[in-house]
Design a protein around this motif. Structure first.
Motif, PDB file in Angstrom:
ATOM      1  N   VAL A 290      -4.541   8.305 -14.280  1.00 58.63           N
ATOM      2  CA  VAL A 290      -4.415   7.538 -13.041  1.00 58.63           C
ATOM      3  C   VAL A 290      -5.748   7.572 -12.293  1.00 58.63           C
ATOM      4  CG1 VAL A 290      -3.243   7.361 -10.806  1.00 58.63           C
ATOM      5  CG2 VAL A 290      -1.959   8.116 -12.815  1.00 58.63           C
ATOM      6  N   ILE A 291      -6.186   6.387 -11.831  1.00 62.75           N
ATOM      7  CA  ILE A 291      -7.330   6.301 -10.919  1.00 62.75           C
ATOM      8  C   ILE A 291      -6.863   5.504  -9.708  1.00 62.75           C
ATOM      9  CG2 ILE A 291      -9.663   5.425 -10.546  1.00 62.75           C
ATOM     10  CD1 ILE A 291     -10.286   5.942 -13.448  1.00 62.75           C
ATOM     11  N   LEU A 292      -6.986   6.107  -8.540  1.00 60.90           N
ATOM     12  CA  LEU A 292      -6.520   5.489  -7.306  1.00 60.90           C
ATOM     13  C   LEU A 292      -7.662   4.790  -6.573  1.00 60.90           C
ATOM     14  CD1 LEU A 292      -4.392   8.506  -6.033  1.00 60.90           C
ATOM     15  CD2 LEU A 292      -3.579   6.504  -7.277  1.00 60.90           C
ATOM     16  N   ASP A 293      -7.329   3.703  -5.870  1.00 64.75           N
ATOM     17  CA  ASP A 293      -8.289   3.007  -5.023  1.00 64.75           C
ATOM     18  C   ASP A 293      -8.198   3.633  -3.634  1.00 64.75           C
ATOM     19  OD1 ASP A 293      -9.770   1.349  -3.409  1.00 64.75           O
ATOM     20  OD2 ASP A 293      -8.971  -0.514  -4.238  1.00 64.75           O
ATOM     21  N   ILE A 294      -9.088   4.563  -3.363  1.00 69.39           N
ATOM     22  CA  ILE A 294      -9.011   5.335  -2.116  1.00 69.39           C
ATOM     23  C   ILE A 294      -9.338   4.475  -0.902  1.00 69.39           C
ATOM     24  CG2 ILE A 294     -11.308   6.300  -1.701  1.00 69.39           C
ATOM     25  CD1 ILE A 294      -8.039   8.278  -2.078  1.00 69.39           C
ATOM     26  N   ASP A 295     -10.124   3.418  -1.087  1.00 69.30           N
ATOM     27  CA  ASP A 295     -10.445   2.526   0.026  1.00 69.30           C
ATOM     28  C   ASP A 295      -9.175   1.840   0.531  1.00 69.30           C
ATOM     29  OD1 ASP A 295     -12.367   1.066   1.742  1.00 69.30           O
ATOM     30  OD2 ASP A 295     -11.791  -0.664   0.546  1.00 69.30           O
ATOM     31  N   LYS A 296      -8.369   1.301  -0.381  1.00 71.39           N
ATOM     32  CA  LYS A 296      -7.126   0.613   0.004  1.00 71.39           C
ATOM     33  C   LYS A 296      -6.115   1.598   0.569  1.00 71.39           C
ATOM     34  CE  LYS A 296      -8.314  -3.499  -1.552  1.00 71.39           C
ATOM     35  NZ  LYS A 296      -9.659  -3.207  -2.001  1.00 71.39           N
ATOM     36  N   LEU A 297      -6.011   2.770  -0.040  1.00 71.83           N
ATOM     37  CA  LEU A 297      -5.079   3.772   0.462  1.00 71.83           C
ATOM     38  C   LEU A 297      -5.485   4.246   1.857  1.00 71.83           C
ATOM     39  CD1 LEU A 297      -4.476   5.880  -2.770  1.00 71.83           C
ATOM     40  CD2 LEU A 297      -2.867   4.332  -1.669  1.00 71.83           C
ATOM     41  N   GLY A 298      -6.798   4.369   2.072  1.00 80.06           N
ATOM     42  CA  GLY A 298      -7.284   4.780   3.387  1.00 80.06           C
ATOM     43  C   GLY A 298      -6.963   3.732   4.446  1.00 80.06           C
ATOM     44  N   GLN A 299      -7.108   2.450   4.095  1.00 86.07           N
ATOM     45  CA  GLN A 299      -6.783   1.374   5.028  1.00 86.07           C
ATOM     46  C   GLN A 299      -5.295   1.387   5.384  1.00 86.07           C
ATOM     47  OE1 GLN A 299      -8.221  -2.478   3.659  1.00 86.07           O
ATOM     48  NE2 GLN A 299     -10.112  -1.550   2.914  1.00 86.07           N
TER      49      GLN A 299
ATOM     50  N   GLY B 203      -3.567   4.031   5.593  1.00 82.68           N
ATOM     51  CA  GLY B 203      -3.279   5.250   6.354  1.00 82.68           C
ATOM     52  C   GLY B 203      -2.315   6.197   5.662  1.00 82.68           C
ATOM     53  N   VAL B 204      -2.350   6.235   4.334  1.00 83.24           N
ATOM     54  CA  VAL B 204      -1.393   7.072   3.603  1.00 83.24           C
ATOM     55  C   VAL B 204      -2.046   8.279   2.927  1.00 83.24           C
ATOM     56  CG1 VAL B 204       0.229   5.190   3.213  1.00 83.24           C
ATOM     57  CG2 VAL B 204      -1.585   5.601   1.547  1.00 83.24           C
ATOM     58  N   ILE B 205      -3.321   8.542   3.202  1.00 88.13           N
ATOM     59  CA  ILE B 205      -3.990   9.695   2.596  1.00 88.13           C
ATOM     60  C   ILE B 205      -3.756  10.918   3.481  1.00 88.13           C
ATOM     61  CG2 ILE B 205      -6.194  10.675   1.872  1.00 88.13           C
ATOM     62  CD1 ILE B 205      -7.178   7.822   1.439  1.00 88.13           C
ATOM     63  N   LEU B 206      -3.175  11.947   2.896  1.00 90.99           N
ATOM     64  CA  LEU B 206      -2.920  13.189   3.626  1.00 90.99           C
ATOM     65  C   LEU B 206      -3.928  14.271   3.250  1.00 90.99           C
ATOM     66  CD1 LEU B 206       0.979  13.290   3.382  1.00 90.99           C
ATOM     67  CD2 LEU B 206      -0.434  12.389   5.230  1.00 90.99           C
ATOM     68  N   ALA B 207      -4.382  14.244   2.024  1.00 90.01           N
ATOM     69  CA  ALA B 207      -5.373  15.215   1.545  1.00 90.01           C
ATOM     70  C   ALA B 207      -6.160  14.570   0.417  1.00 90.01           C
ATOM     71  CB  ALA B 207      -4.699  16.491   1.071  1.00 90.01           C
ATOM     72  N   LEU B 208      -7.416  14.998   0.268  1.00 91.95           N
ATOM     73  CA  LEU B 208      -8.280  14.376  -0.720  1.00 91.95           C
ATOM     74  C   LEU B 208      -9.210  15.419  -1.316  1.00 91.95           C
ATOM     75  CD1 LEU B 208      -8.703  11.475  -1.738  1.00 91.95           C
ATOM     76  CD2 LEU B 208     -10.543  11.240  -0.071  1.00 91.95           C
ATOM     77  N   ASP B 209      -9.205  15.528  -2.635  1.00 91.02           N
ATOM     78  CA  ASP B 209     -10.080  16.474  -3.321  1.00 91.02           C
ATOM     79  C   ASP B 209     -11.379  15.753  -3.684  1.00 91.02           C
ATOM     80  OD1 ASP B 209     -11.373  18.290  -4.893  1.00 91.02           O
ATOM     81  OD2 ASP B 209      -9.761  18.521  -6.357  1.00 91.02           O
ATOM     82  N   PRO B 210     -12.499  16.133  -3.072  1.00 88.85           N
ATOM     83  CA  PRO B 210     -13.760  15.444  -3.360  1.00 88.85           C
ATOM     84  C   PRO B 210     -14.216  15.574  -4.805  1.00 88.85           C
ATOM     85  CG  PRO B 210     -14.137  17.375  -1.958  1.00 88.85           C
ATOM     86  CD  PRO B 210     -12.660  17.192  -2.063  1.00 88.85           C
ATOM     87  N   THR B 211     -13.727  16.591  -5.509  1.00 89.43           N
ATOM     88  CA  THR B 211     -14.137  16.755  -6.911  1.00 89.43           C
ATOM     89  C   THR B 211     -13.500  15.694  -7.811  1.00 89.43           C
ATOM     90  OG1 THR B 211     -12.337  18.300  -7.408  1.00 89.43           O
ATOM     91  CG2 THR B 211     -14.404  19.248  -6.603  1.00 89.43           C
ATOM     92  N   ALA B 212     -12.488  14.979  -7.277  1.00 85.98           N
ATOM     93  CA  ALA B 212     -11.837  13.916  -8.058  1.00 85.98           C
ATOM     94  C   ALA B 212     -12.485  12.558  -7.798  1.00 85.98           C
ATOM     95  CB  ALA B 212     -10.345  13.862  -7.721  1.00 85.98           C
ATOM     96  N   ASN B 213     -13.582  12.533  -7.027  1.00 82.38           N
ATOM     97  CA  ASN B 213     -14.270  11.284  -6.696  1.00 82.38           C
ATOM     98  C   ASN B 213     -15.051  10.780  -7.901  1.00 82.38           C
ATOM     99  OD1 ASN B 213     -15.703   9.173  -5.620  1.00 82.38           O
ATOM    100  ND2 ASN B 213     -16.647  10.342  -3.971  1.00 82.38           N
TER     101      ASN B 213
ATOM    102  N   PHE C 133       0.834  -1.198   0.000  1.00 84.90           N
ATOM    103  CA  PHE C 133       0.000   0.000   0.000  1.00 84.90           C
ATOM    104  C   PHE C 133       0.873   1.256   0.000  1.00 84.90           C
ATOM    105  CE2 PHE C 133      -3.494  -2.582   2.208  1.00 84.90           C
ATOM    106  CZ  PHE C 133      -4.111  -2.842   0.999  1.00 84.90           C
ATOM    107  N   ILE C 134       1.928   1.235   0.802  1.00 86.35           N
ATOM    108  CA  ILE C 134       2.813   2.399   0.883  1.00 86.35           C
ATOM    109  C   ILE C 134       3.511   2.613  -0.455  1.00 86.35           C
ATOM    110  CG2 ILE C 134       4.926   3.272   1.971  1.00 86.35           C
ATOM    111  CD1 ILE C 134       3.897   1.865   4.568  1.00 86.35           C
ATOM    112  N   LEU C 135       3.964   1.500  -1.088  1.00 85.34           N
ATOM    113  CA  LEU C 135       4.607   1.603  -2.391  1.00 85.34           C
ATOM    114  C   LEU C 135       3.627   2.157  -3.418  1.00 85.34           C
ATOM    115  CD1 LEU C 135       7.026   1.079  -4.216  1.00 85.34           C
ATOM    116  CD2 LEU C 135       6.202  -1.253  -4.539  1.00 85.34           C
ATOM    117  N   LEU C 136       2.377   1.699  -3.356  1.00 88.01           N
ATOM    118  CA  LEU C 136       1.338   2.201  -4.263  1.00 88.01           C
ATOM    119  C   LEU C 136       1.117   3.689  -4.062  1.00 88.01           C
ATOM    120  CD1 LEU C 136      -0.910   1.659  -6.349  1.00 88.01           C
ATOM    121  CD2 LEU C 136      -2.409   1.093  -4.461  1.00 88.01           C
ATOM    122  N   ALA C 137       1.091   4.103  -2.801  1.00 89.15           N
ATOM    123  CA  ALA C 137       0.895   5.517  -2.504  1.00 89.15           C
ATOM    124  C   ALA C 137       2.053   6.359  -3.033  1.00 89.15           C
ATOM    125  CB  ALA C 137       0.748   5.720  -1.003  1.00 89.15           C
TER     126      ALA C 137
END
Length: 200
Positions: A155-164, A166-176, A11-15
């Motif tokens: 690029v499309i990220l899997d925010i669920d896996k990144l959230g698990q 714990g590597v999300i520092l900021a998130l733009d809701p318009t990119a959802n 997950f960290i490598l993906l981030a």
């Protein structure tokens, strides 16, 4: 433990790769970045991926007799425990040692039976879930690639896996892109790879 560490490292490598991609894409003009919450795929309130939700429900229906059996064992264990507590809490009523011992032995037997059947249940759920969901997950992965190309996303990220992880520092809701992708996927024609099939 090793598997957990490996997953966390992945997950960290993906981030890190995602951050690198974020830095490079605007400069190269290669496309946009978005994110999808794959955890929303299983939502059974009509907003999830229909095939995925149906497969999860199919597993639940298949496993219902096992769940009922486990619940029954838990109920019997609770009843035995309550009976023993009542027997031991009333000093005015003499308790025959053999009666208390019989209940204790029955409780131990039921506990062993419950643990054995719970392991069987967990293994059956894992096996059947993998059988039913793996083809759908592969189909979803291919659909995300198609979706990204059709919408111009590099690029499309899997925010669920990144959230698990714990590597999300900021998130733009318009990119959802979650809702848009689910609508896109549910509108696709039925795929043979997403068939639930019969139990093996």
């Amino acid at each position: 433990m090793k598997r957990t560490s490996l997953l966390a490292a992945s997950f960290i490598l993906l981030a890190l790769m995602a951050v690198s991609a974020l830095a490079q894409v605007p400069a190269a003009g290669a496309g946009k970045i978005g994110w999808i919450d794959t955890g929303a795929f299983a939502l059974g309130d009509g907003t999830g991926i229909t095939k995925y939700v149906n497969a999860v429900k199919a597993v639940e229906i298949e496993m219902k007799p096992r769940v009922t059996e486990l619940t029954g064992l838990q109920t019997r264990l609770k009843t035995l425990s309550d009976d023993l507590a009542k027997m031991q809490s009333n000093p005015a009523v003499p308790v025959k040692p053999e009666a208390a011992l019989a209940k204790q032995e029955e409780g131990q037997r039921l506990q062993r039976e419950f643990e054995f059947k719970k392991k069987e249940y967990d293994a059956a759920v894992d096996s059947r879930s993998s059988q039913l969901l793996a083809p759908i997950q592969a189909d979803i992965g291919k659909a995300i690639e198609d979706f990204a190309k059709s919408k111009g996303f590099a690029v499309i990220l899997d925010i669920d896996k990144l959230g698990q992880a714990g590597v999300i520092l900021a998130l733009d809701p318009t990119a959802n892109l979650t809702k848009d992708f689910i609508v896109f996927y549910n509108a696709r024609p039925a795929s043979a790879t997403a068939s639930t099939g019969a139990p093996r």
